[in-house]
Design a protein around this motif. Structure first.
Motif, PDB file in Angstrom:
ATOM      1  N   GLY A 168       0.942  -1.206   0.130  1.00  0.00           N
ATOM      2  CA  GLY A 168       0.098  -0.176   0.054  1.00  0.00           C
ATOM      3  C   GLY A 168       0.876   1.318  -0.043  1.00  0.00           C
ATOM      4  N   ASP A 169       0.512   2.194   0.970  1.00  0.00           N
ATOM      5  CA  ASP A 169       1.234   3.369   0.700  1.00  0.00           C
ATOM      6  C   ASP A 169       2.521   3.470   1.342  1.00  0.00           C
ATOM      7  OD1 ASP A 169      -1.046   4.765  -0.108  1.00  0.00           O
ATOM      8  OD2 ASP A 169      -1.587   5.699   1.887  1.00  0.00           O
ATOM      9  N   ASP A 170       2.900   2.240   2.213  1.00  0.00           N
ATOM     10  CA  ASP A 170       4.031   2.210   2.666  1.00  0.00           C
ATOM     11  C   ASP A 170       5.147   1.985   1.281  1.00  0.00           C
ATOM     12  OD1 ASP A 170       4.154   2.711   5.512  1.00  0.00           O
ATOM     13  OD2 ASP A 170       3.829   0.544   5.793  1.00  0.00           O
ATOM     14  N   ALA A 171       4.694   1.074   0.236  1.00  0.00           N
ATOM     15  CA  ALA A 171       5.475   0.837  -0.719  1.00  0.00           C
ATOM     16  C   ALA A 171       5.689   2.199  -1.334  1.00  0.00           C
ATOM     17  CB  ALA A 171       4.801  -0.257  -1.500  1.00  0.00           C
ATOM     18  N   ILE A 172       4.498   2.923  -1.592  1.00  0.00           N
ATOM     19  CA  ILE A 172       4.657   3.985  -2.414  1.00  0.00           C
ATOM     20  C   ILE A 172       5.787   5.141  -1.927  1.00  0.00           C
ATOM     21  CG2 ILE A 172       3.251   6.012  -3.364  1.00  0.00           C
ATOM     22  CD1 ILE A 172       1.003   4.098  -3.783  1.00  0.00           C
ATOM     23  N   ASP A 173       5.247   5.252  -0.607  1.00  0.00           N
ATOM     24  CA  ASP A 173       6.466   6.248   0.437  1.00  0.00           C
ATOM     25  C   ASP A 173       7.612   5.821  -0.035  1.00  0.00           C
ATOM     26  OD1 ASP A 173       4.324   7.897   0.841  1.00  0.00           O
ATOM     27  OD2 ASP A 173       3.927   6.526   2.752  1.00  0.00           O
ATOM     28  N   ALA A 174       8.306   4.456   0.310  1.00  0.00           N
ATOM     29  CA  ALA A 174       9.357   4.127   0.070  1.00  0.00           C
ATOM     30  C   ALA A 174       9.828   4.103  -1.321  1.00  0.00           C
ATOM     31  CB  ALA A 174       9.237   2.583   0.260  1.00  0.00           C
ATOM     32  N   THR A 175       9.231   4.100  -2.171  1.00  0.00           N
ATOM     33  CA  THR A 175       9.682   4.116  -3.615  1.00  0.00           C
ATOM     34  C   THR A 175       9.948   5.781  -3.822  1.00  0.00           C
ATOM     35  OG1 THR A 175       8.046   2.586  -4.479  1.00  0.00           O
ATOM     36  CG2 THR A 175       9.039   3.862  -6.080  1.00  0.00           C
ATOM     37  N   ARG A 176       8.859   6.566  -3.398  1.00  0.00           N
ATOM     38  CA  ARG A 176       9.399   7.930  -3.362  1.00  0.00           C
ATOM     39  C   ARG A 176      10.788   8.425  -2.841  1.00  0.00           C
ATOM     40  NH1 ARG A 176       2.926  10.018  -2.558  1.00  0.00           N
ATOM     41  NH2 ARG A 176       2.430   9.891  -4.792  1.00  0.00           N
ATOM     42  N   PHE A 177      10.848   7.674  -1.516  1.00  0.00           N
ATOM     43  CA  PHE A 177      11.902   8.181  -0.804  1.00  0.00           C
ATOM     44  C   PHE A 177      13.402   7.447  -1.799  1.00  0.00           C
ATOM     45  CE2 PHE A 177      15.083   6.689   2.398  1.00  0.00           C
ATOM     46  CZ  PHE A 177      15.628   7.886   2.982  1.00  0.00           C
ATOM     47  N   LEU A 178      13.166   6.217  -2.035  1.00  0.00           N
ATOM     48  CA  LEU A 178      14.540   5.738  -2.726  1.00  0.00           C
ATOM     49  C   LEU A 178      14.898   6.588  -4.098  1.00  0.00           C
ATOM     50  CD1 LEU A 178      15.103   1.977  -3.434  1.00  0.00           C
ATOM     51  CD2 LEU A 178      15.270   3.658  -5.449  1.00  0.00           C
ATOM     52  N   ARG A 179      13.662   7.108  -4.708  1.00  0.00           N
ATOM     53  CA  ARG A 179      13.844   7.778  -6.006  1.00  0.00           C
ATOM     54  C   ARG A 179      14.434   9.188  -5.814  1.00  0.00           C
ATOM     55  NH1 ARG A 179       8.736   8.229  -9.915  1.00  0.00           N
ATOM     56  NH2 ARG A 179      10.207   9.194 -11.314  1.00  0.00           N
ATOM     57  N   ALA A 180      14.083   9.902  -4.441  1.00  0.00           N
ATOM     58  CA  ALA A 180      14.623  10.986  -4.298  1.00  0.00           C
ATOM     59  C   ALA A 180      15.875  11.113  -3.761  1.00  0.00           C
ATOM     60  CB  ALA A 180      13.706  11.622  -2.949  1.00  0.00           C
ATOM     61  N   VAL A 181      16.464  10.134  -3.150  1.00  0.00           N
ATOM     62  CA  VAL A 181      17.667   9.878  -2.637  1.00  0.00           C
ATOM     63  C   VAL A 181      18.410   9.634  -3.806  1.00  0.00           C
ATOM     64  CG1 VAL A 181      19.422   8.647  -1.413  1.00  0.00           C
ATOM     65  CG2 VAL A 181      17.431   9.083  -0.590  1.00  0.00           C
ATOM     66  N   ILE A 182      18.380   8.586  -4.689  1.00  0.00           N
ATOM     67  CA  ILE A 182      19.201   8.541  -5.850  1.00  0.00           C
ATOM     68  C   ILE A 182      19.102   9.561  -6.875  1.00  0.00           C
ATOM     69  CG2 ILE A 182      19.373   6.975  -7.931  1.00  0.00           C
ATOM     70  CD1 ILE A 182      18.521   4.777  -5.990  1.00  0.00           C
ATOM     71  N   HIS A 183      17.927  10.162  -7.296  1.00  0.00           N
ATOM     72  CA  HIS A 183      17.933  11.125  -8.210  1.00  0.00           C
ATOM     73  C   HIS A 183      18.562  12.265  -7.759  1.00  0.00           C
ATOM     74  CE1 HIS A 183      16.420  14.438 -10.731  1.00  0.00           C
ATOM     75  NE2 HIS A 183      15.576  14.743  -9.533  1.00  0.00           N
ATOM     76  N   GLY A 184      18.341  12.559  -6.382  1.00  0.00           N
ATOM     77  CA  GLY A 184      18.746  13.669  -5.745  1.00  0.00           C
ATOM     78  C   GLY A 184      20.244  13.810  -5.895  1.00  0.00           C
ATOM     79  N   PHE A 185      20.920  12.775  -5.616  1.00  0.00           N
ATOM     80  CA  PHE A 185      22.336  12.749  -5.363  1.00  0.00           C
ATOM     81  C   PHE A 185      22.894  12.955  -6.938  1.00  0.00           C
ATOM     82  CE2 PHE A 185      26.617  11.497  -5.182  1.00  0.00           C
ATOM     83  CZ  PHE A 185      26.949  11.852  -3.972  1.00  0.00           C
ATOM     84  N   VAL A 186      22.403  12.115  -7.699  1.00  0.00           N
ATOM     85  CA  VAL A 186      22.842  12.020  -9.075  1.00  0.00           C
ATOM     86  C   VAL A 186      22.651  13.424  -9.879  1.00  0.00           C
ATOM     87  CG1 VAL A 186      22.247  10.889 -11.113  1.00  0.00           C
ATOM     88  CG2 VAL A 186      22.583   9.497  -9.361  1.00  0.00           C
ATOM     89  N   SER A 187      21.589  13.756  -9.539  1.00  0.00           N
ATOM     90  CA  SER A 187      21.058  15.318 -10.104  1.00  0.00           C
ATOM     91  C   SER A 187      22.004  16.463  -9.795  1.00  0.00           C
ATOM     92  CB  SER A 187      19.692  15.338  -9.969  1.00  0.00           C
ATOM     93  OG  SER A 187      19.235  16.845 -10.008  1.00  0.00           O
ATOM     94  N   LEU A 188      22.356  16.345  -8.560  1.00  0.00           N
ATOM     95  CA  LEU A 188      23.267  17.479  -7.991  1.00  0.00           C
ATOM     96  C   LEU A 188      24.560  17.231  -8.556  1.00  0.00           C
ATOM     97  CD1 LEU A 188      21.819  17.704  -4.557  1.00  0.00           C
ATOM     98  CD2 LEU A 188      21.785  19.474  -6.267  1.00  0.00           C
ATOM     99  N   GLU A 189      25.204  15.977  -8.405  1.00  0.00           N
ATOM    100  CA  GLU A 189      26.377  15.793  -8.878  1.00  0.00           C
ATOM    101  C   GLU A 189      26.672  16.127 -10.306  1.00  0.00           C
ATOM    102  OE1 GLU A 189      27.460  11.445  -8.826  1.00  0.00           O
ATOM    103  OE2 GLU A 189      29.393  11.925  -9.519  1.00  0.00           O
ATOM    104  N   THR A 190      25.592  15.614 -11.324  1.00  0.00           N
ATOM    105  CA  THR A 190      25.910  15.825 -12.630  1.00  0.00           C
ATOM    106  C   THR A 190      25.555  17.435 -12.958  1.00  0.00           C
ATOM    107  OG1 THR A 190      23.573  15.374 -13.551  1.00  0.00           O
ATOM    108  CG2 THR A 190      25.160  13.644 -13.586  1.00  0.00           C
ATOM    109  N   ALA A 191      25.047  18.171 -12.317  1.00  0.00           N
ATOM    110  CA  ALA A 191      24.702  19.451 -12.306  1.00  0.00           C
ATOM    111  C   ALA A 191      26.066  20.376 -11.822  1.00  0.00           C
ATOM    112  CB  ALA A 191      23.450  19.928 -11.684  1.00  0.00           C
ATOM    113  N   GLY A 192      26.988  19.690 -11.280  1.00  0.00           N
ATOM    114  CA  GLY A 192      28.086  20.367 -10.706  1.00  0.00           C
ATOM    115  C   GLY A 192      27.839  20.875  -9.349  1.00  0.00           C
TER     116      GLY A 192
END
Lengths: 189, 189
Positions: free
Chosen positions: A136-160
């Motif tokens: 349920g919502d736990d899975a969705i929240d966890a997915t959002r968290f996972l995407r946030a961490v990975i995309h956030g790091f990668v996005s900031l890194e590639t943006a310099g």
DNA sequence: CCCAATGGCTAATGGCAATAGCTAGACGAT
DNA sequence: ATCGTCTAGCTATTGCCATTAGCCATTGGG
């Protein structure tokens, strides 16, 4: 008039190359045509103008990223799968920094191909998180968290944005560790 | 020829408004001029062409975001400060979604004003994390993690990547909770 | 009251995306 | 082999936009 032997895919692939070669100045049909040894209007036989070209690049990028993620997580579960996913995601973004931003753009509601490509990448994440028994919502929240961490790091890194000399590999490893730990105890309150 | 009474700030502010009003089509000097009741070349008396306008918008956005973050964390410490920071960051991004991407662009190495504006926002984060007794690379890694989680979530949200109906407030709250917990036990191996 | 500074204007240039319409080469069917 | 069709190139043209040059009216300080 010798034929250049172009195709839709060839044009899009070349455009993606040019995008990576000089990411600053935005891609121009004139430049792309010249790089293919062809006049600008000829491109319209293969792509639907600049919007069509951008869509083609985006689709290509999303599919390629999704394939890389799927490939990387074969035969892994839980922590191993999350780490493999995180590593593959970052590797793809670092290899294709100019195309990466296109991969997070939400698909247009009426674009079935775009929907499918986006869903393919999301499916990998859901599958990886399936090992954590979240529902349920736990899975969705966890997915959002996972995407946030990975995309956030990668996005900031590639943006310099991470300019300090401290090692990025270690920083990412620690971030992924923290994320894995959090996922382990996700259900609670 | 009645004077329009423009100024550099007025032009940039109006441009930011237009950007938020229709984020899709990229901002054009012609449109901006018309919206200000002025001919296009007149804008050059106040801004240095399109690049200068973009830089002005970016600077304005970075400063405004930094101020909002500083304002929000006054009188808070540790968890409270992190939560306040996270809330203020997301609120700003949701209020200015079209300008938000400009705030994470790394400053040009020779642009002192840009450097300063970027540093101001980073300073808030460093100050907030100072309560956690982290030193050296630990502090930098934690900063990178914090930025990744917050920027990642906010960036995906404003990009429309979180399409499921599940409540975003709760998802963000859980993500921030997980981040706070991770920061609590950041030093270890 | 004057005059220098300045913020607006018109005119012109060059680049780009896009469309219309032409033409030559490729290729299948006879 | 020859014909006919289809198509991937082309040239020519239009229109929008950013940018620059140069002019003129308004403003505000001496």
């Amino acid at each position: 008039m010798p034929r250049a032997g172009l195709s839709s895919d060839a044009v899009i692939e070349r455009a993606a190359q040019l995008l990576e070669e000089h990411p600053d100045d935005d891609l121009t049909l004139a430049e792309l045509a010249q790089s293919l040894g062809v006049r600008t209007p000829s491109l319209y036989k293969h792509i639907d103008g600049l919007p069509g070209l951008r869509r083609g690049i985006m689709l290509r990028a999303k599919r390629d990223l999704a394939a890389a993620l799927a490939q990387a997580t074969i035969g892994c579960a839980r922590h191993d799968a999350v780490r493999a996913l995180a590593a593959a995601y970052r590797a793809w973004a670092r290899a294709n920094p100019a195309q990466y931003p296109a991969t997070i753009r939400a698909p247009e509601p009426d674009d079935a191909a775009d929907q499918a490509a986006s869903a393919a990448a999301l499916d990998v994440i859901f599958t990886v998180l399936a090992g954590y028994d979240l529902t349920g919502d736990d899975a969705i929240d966890a997915t959002r968290f996972l995407r946030a961490v990975i995309h956030g790091f990668v996005s900031l890194e590639t943006a310099g944005a991470y300019k300090l000399p401290t090692d990025l590999e270690t920083s990412y490893a620690k971030a992924v560790d923290a994320m894995v730990t959090a996922l382990d105890t996700w259900r609670r309150p």
